[in-house]
Design a protein around this motif. Structure first.
Motif, mmCIF file in Angstrom:
data_model
loop_
_atom_site.group_PDB
_atom_site.id
_atom_site.type_symbol
_atom_site.label_atom_id
_atom_site.label_comp_id
_atom_site.label_asym_id
_atom_site.label_seq_id
_atom_site.Cartn_x
_atom_site.Cartn_y
_atom_site.Cartn_z
ATOM 1 N N LYS A 50 8.676 -6.626 -3.590
ATOM 2 C CA LYS A 50 8.495 -6.853 -5.013
ATOM 3 C C LYS A 50 7.482 -6.189 -5.752
ATOM 4 C CE LYS A 50 10.189 -11.476 -4.412
ATOM 5 N NZ LYS A 50 10.169 -12.755 -4.421
ATOM 6 N N GLU A 51 7.655 -5.707 -6.753
ATOM 7 C CA GLU A 51 6.670 -4.940 -7.810
ATOM 8 C C GLU A 51 5.294 -6.038 -7.660
ATOM 9 O OE1 GLU A 51 7.284 -3.091 -11.250
ATOM 10 O OE2 GLU A 51 9.047 -1.976 -10.490
ATOM 11 N N GLY A 52 4.238 -5.448 -7.589
ATOM 12 C CA GLY A 52 3.231 -6.526 -7.755
ATOM 13 C C GLY A 52 2.381 -7.073 -6.446
ATOM 14 N N MET A 53 3.295 -7.099 -5.497
ATOM 15 C CA MET A 53 3.043 -7.535 -4.099
ATOM 16 C C MET A 53 1.902 -6.734 -3.474
ATOM 17 S SD MET A 53 6.399 -7.779 -1.763
ATOM 18 C CE MET A 53 6.937 -9.560 -1.591
ATOM 19 N N THR A 54 0.846 -7.498 -2.962
ATOM 20 C CA THR A 54 -0.334 -6.917 -2.219
ATOM 21 C C THR A 54 -0.322 -7.265 -0.902
ATOM 22 O OG1 THR A 54 -1.915 -8.582 -2.676
ATOM 23 C CG2 THR A 54 -1.874 -6.655 -4.244
ATOM 24 N N PHE A 55 -0.672 -6.231 -0.055
ATOM 25 C CA PHE A 55 -0.763 -6.771 1.389
ATOM 26 C C PHE A 55 -1.790 -6.165 2.059
ATOM 27 C CE2 PHE A 55 3.774 -4.921 0.162
ATOM 28 C CZ PHE A 55 4.342 -5.965 0.699
ATOM 29 N N ARG A 56 -2.548 -6.790 2.866
ATOM 30 C CA ARG A 56 -3.843 -6.739 3.526
ATOM 31 C C ARG A 56 -3.623 -6.352 4.947
ATOM 32 N NH1 ARG A 56 -7.516 -11.216 1.655
ATOM 33 N NH2 ARG A 56 -5.754 -12.141 0.779
ATOM 34 N N TYR A 57 -4.010 -5.312 5.411
ATOM 35 C CA TYR A 57 -4.086 -4.958 7.068
ATOM 36 C C TYR A 57 -5.431 -4.903 7.676
ATOM 37 C CZ TYR A 57 0.048 -3.047 4.549
ATOM 38 O OH TYR A 57 1.053 -2.520 3.746
ATOM 39 N N GLN A 58 -5.467 -4.957 8.992
ATOM 40 C CA GLN A 58 -6.632 -4.238 9.540
ATOM 41 C C GLN A 58 -6.174 -3.055 10.404
ATOM 42 O OE1 GLN A 58 -8.679 -7.448 11.475
ATOM 43 N NE2 GLN A 58 -9.914 -8.075 9.831
ATOM 44 N N ILE A 59 -6.832 -2.026 10.500
ATOM 45 C CA ILE A 59 -6.633 -0.878 11.443
ATOM 46 C C ILE A 59 -7.989 -0.439 12.082
ATOM 47 C CG2 ILE A 59 -4.686 0.116 9.893
ATOM 48 C CD1 ILE A 59 -6.641 2.116 8.563
ATOM 49 N N ARG A 60 -7.570 0.230 13.297
ATOM 50 C CA ARG A 60 -8.668 1.032 13.911
ATOM 51 C C ARG A 60 -8.335 2.364 13.990
ATOM 52 N NH1 ARG A 60 -12.195 -3.006 17.358
ATOM 53 N NH2 ARG A 60 -11.279 -4.969 16.710
ATOM 54 N N PRO A 61 -8.686 3.094 12.858
ATOM 55 C CA PRO A 61 -7.865 4.734 13.138
ATOM 56 C C PRO A 61 -8.812 5.571 13.994
ATOM 57 C CG PRO A 61 -9.255 4.147 11.106
ATOM 58 C CD PRO A 61 -9.122 2.863 11.805
ATOM 59 N N PHE A 62 -10.186 5.333 14.198
ATOM 60 C CA PHE A 62 -10.937 6.051 15.219
ATOM 61 C C PHE A 62 -12.153 5.337 15.451
ATOM 62 C CE2 PHE A 62 -13.659 7.106 11.564
ATOM 63 C CZ PHE A 62 -13.082 7.134 10.631
ATOM 64 N N LEU A 63 -12.609 5.788 16.865
ATOM 65 C CA LEU A 63 -13.747 5.065 17.355
ATOM 66 C C LEU A 63 -13.778 3.708 17.459
ATOM 67 C CD1 LEU A 63 -16.265 7.531 15.776
ATOM 68 C CD2 LEU A 63 -15.373 7.702 17.867
ATOM 69 N N GLY A 64 -12.602 3.113 17.417
ATOM 70 C CA GLY A 64 -12.764 1.587 17.643
ATOM 71 C C GLY A 64 -13.097 0.926 16.289
ATOM 72 N N LEU A 65 -13.603 1.872 15.124
ATOM 73 C CA LEU A 65 -13.944 1.025 13.958
ATOM 74 C C LEU A 65 -12.879 0.275 13.445
ATOM 75 C CD1 LEU A 65 -16.188 3.949 12.747
ATOM 76 C CD2 LEU A 65 -17.064 1.627 14.046
ATOM 77 N N ARG A 66 -13.120 -0.803 13.022
ATOM 78 C CA ARG A 66 -12.132 -1.933 12.189
ATOM 79 C C ARG A 66 -12.513 -1.543 10.809
ATOM 80 N NH1 ARG A 66 -9.627 -6.395 13.896
ATOM 81 N NH2 ARG A 66 -11.000 -6.742 15.648
ATOM 82 N N MET A 67 -11.092 -1.372 10.116
ATOM 83 C CA MET A 67 -11.192 -1.285 8.639
ATOM 84 C C MET A 67 -10.180 -2.212 7.844
ATOM 85 S SD MET A 67 -11.477 2.995 8.605
ATOM 86 C CE MET A 67 -12.697 3.532 7.456
ATOM 87 N N ASN A 68 -10.582 -2.680 6.735
ATOM 88 C CA ASN A 68 -9.626 -3.365 5.983
ATOM 89 C C ASN A 68 -8.844 -2.668 5.046
ATOM 90 O OD1 ASN A 68 -10.181 -6.124 7.156
ATOM 91 N ND2 ASN A 68 -12.432 -5.876 6.114
ATOM 92 N N TRP A 69 -7.775 -2.617 4.812
ATOM 93 C CA TRP A 69 -6.818 -1.950 3.896
ATOM 94 C C TRP A 69 -5.942 -2.917 3.101
ATOM 95 C CZ3 TRP A 69 -4.292 3.154 6.057
ATOM 96 C CH2 TRP A 69 -4.102 3.923 4.825
ATOM 97 N N GLN A 70 -6.041 -2.684 1.799
ATOM 98 C CA GLN A 70 -5.297 -3.394 0.937
ATOM 99 C C GLN A 70 -4.232 -2.567 0.148
ATOM 100 O OE1 GLN A 70 -7.077 -6.400 -1.623
ATOM 101 N NE2 GLN A 70 -5.249 -7.184 -2.503
ATOM 102 N N THR A 71 -3.259 -2.761 0.124
ATOM 103 C CA THR A 71 -2.190 -1.784 -0.814
ATOM 104 C C THR A 71 -1.431 -2.887 -1.877
ATOM 105 O OG1 THR A 71 -0.461 -2.031 0.862
ATOM 106 C CG2 THR A 71 -1.953 -0.020 0.824
ATOM 107 N N GLU A 72 -1.009 -2.448 -2.915
ATOM 108 C CA GLU A 72 -0.345 -2.802 -3.794
ATOM 109 C C GLU A 72 1.298 -2.160 -4.083
ATOM 110 O OE1 GLU A 72 -0.420 -4.168 -8.430
ATOM 111 O OE2 GLU A 72 -1.969 -3.659 -7.566
ATOM 112 N N ILE A 73 2.232 -2.780 -4.102
ATOM 113 C CA ILE A 73 3.587 -2.076 -4.664
ATOM 114 C C ILE A 73 3.354 -2.017 -6.206
ATOM 115 C CG2 ILE A 73 5.808 -2.354 -4.517
ATOM 116 C CD1 ILE A 73 4.632 -1.930 -1.785
ATOM 117 N N THR A 74 3.283 -0.797 -6.710
ATOM 118 C CA THR A 74 3.145 -0.738 -8.026
ATOM 119 C C THR A 74 4.657 -0.353 -8.910
ATOM 120 O OG1 THR A 74 2.452 1.637 -8.097
ATOM 121 C CG2 THR A 74 0.787 0.050 -8.065
#
Length: 153
Positions: A50-74
Motif C-alpha cells: 500500500k502507498e505510504g507503507m514503511t518497512f525496516r530491515y537489518q542487513i549485513r552487506p559486507f564485513l559482517g557490519l549490521r546496518m538498518n534500512w528503512q524504505t517507504e512505498i511512495t
C-alpha cells in the motif's frame, strides 16, 4: 551529489497479473534476497503493498557490519509499477522503481535504481571498487531466484 543508476530487465514467462501478485507481495522479499546479505525484516512483512507503507530491515552487506534500512512505498500503479525510496539506510539516496510490462510471450520486469553514495569522494571510490559490483550481484541473485520461483509455480 553524484546519482548512479542501475537498470535490470528480466523476462518472466507468465501473465503480468501473476508477476504483479508475486512482486507486490513484500513477504516474498526474503525469498529473493541472497543469504549473503543476512537480510532480516524488523517486523513481519505484509502480503500486499500500500502507498505510504514503511518497512525496516537489518542487513549485513559486507564485513559482517549490521546496518538498518528503512524504505517507504511512495507510489503504486496497481498491476504495473511501484516505487520504494530509502528513508534511512546505507545510501545517501535510493529510489527503486519496479515496473512490469506485458509482452506477447509473458511479462518484462524492469528494475531501475537511482542511488547516491554517502561520504562524498570516499563513498564514490567505494562505489567504483566494490559497491556497484555488489549491487549487480544482488540483482543477479534476485533474477535467478525469481526465475526459479516461476519455473516451479
Amino acid at each position: 551529489m553524484k546519482i548512479y543508476t542501475l537498470t535490470t530487465t528480466q523476462h518472466l514467462p507468465v501473465p503480468q497479473q501473476k508477476a504483479w501478485d508475486f512482486l507486490s507481495n513484500p513477504s516474498q522479499l526474503e525469498n529473493i534476497t541472497s543469504s549473503d546479505l543476512s537480510f532480516k525484516p524488523v517486523h513481519p512483512l505484509p502480503q500486499k503493498l500500500k502507498e505510504g507503507m514503511t518497512f525496516r530491515y537489518q542487513i549485513r552487506p559486507f564485513l559482517g557490519l549490521r546496518m538498518n534500512w528503512q524504505t517507504e512505498i511512495t507510489r503504486i500503479e496497481e498491476g504495473s509499477m511501484f516505487i520504494d525510496i530509502q528513508r534511512s539506510g546505507p545510501f545517501r539516496y535510493w529510489q527503486h522503481e519496479h515496473r512490469l510490462i506485458q509482452k506477447t510471450d509473458g511479462t518484462e520486469m524492469r528494475d531501475t535504481v537511482d542511488y547516491a553514495m554517502p561520504f562524498s569522494i570516499f563513498g564514490n571510490i567505494a562505489h567504483r571498487i566494490f559497491i556497484r559490483k555488489m549491487l549487480e550481484d544482488i540483482f543477479e541473485y534476485r533474477k535467478r531466484a525469481i526465475a526459479t520461483y516461476f519455473e516451479n509455480n
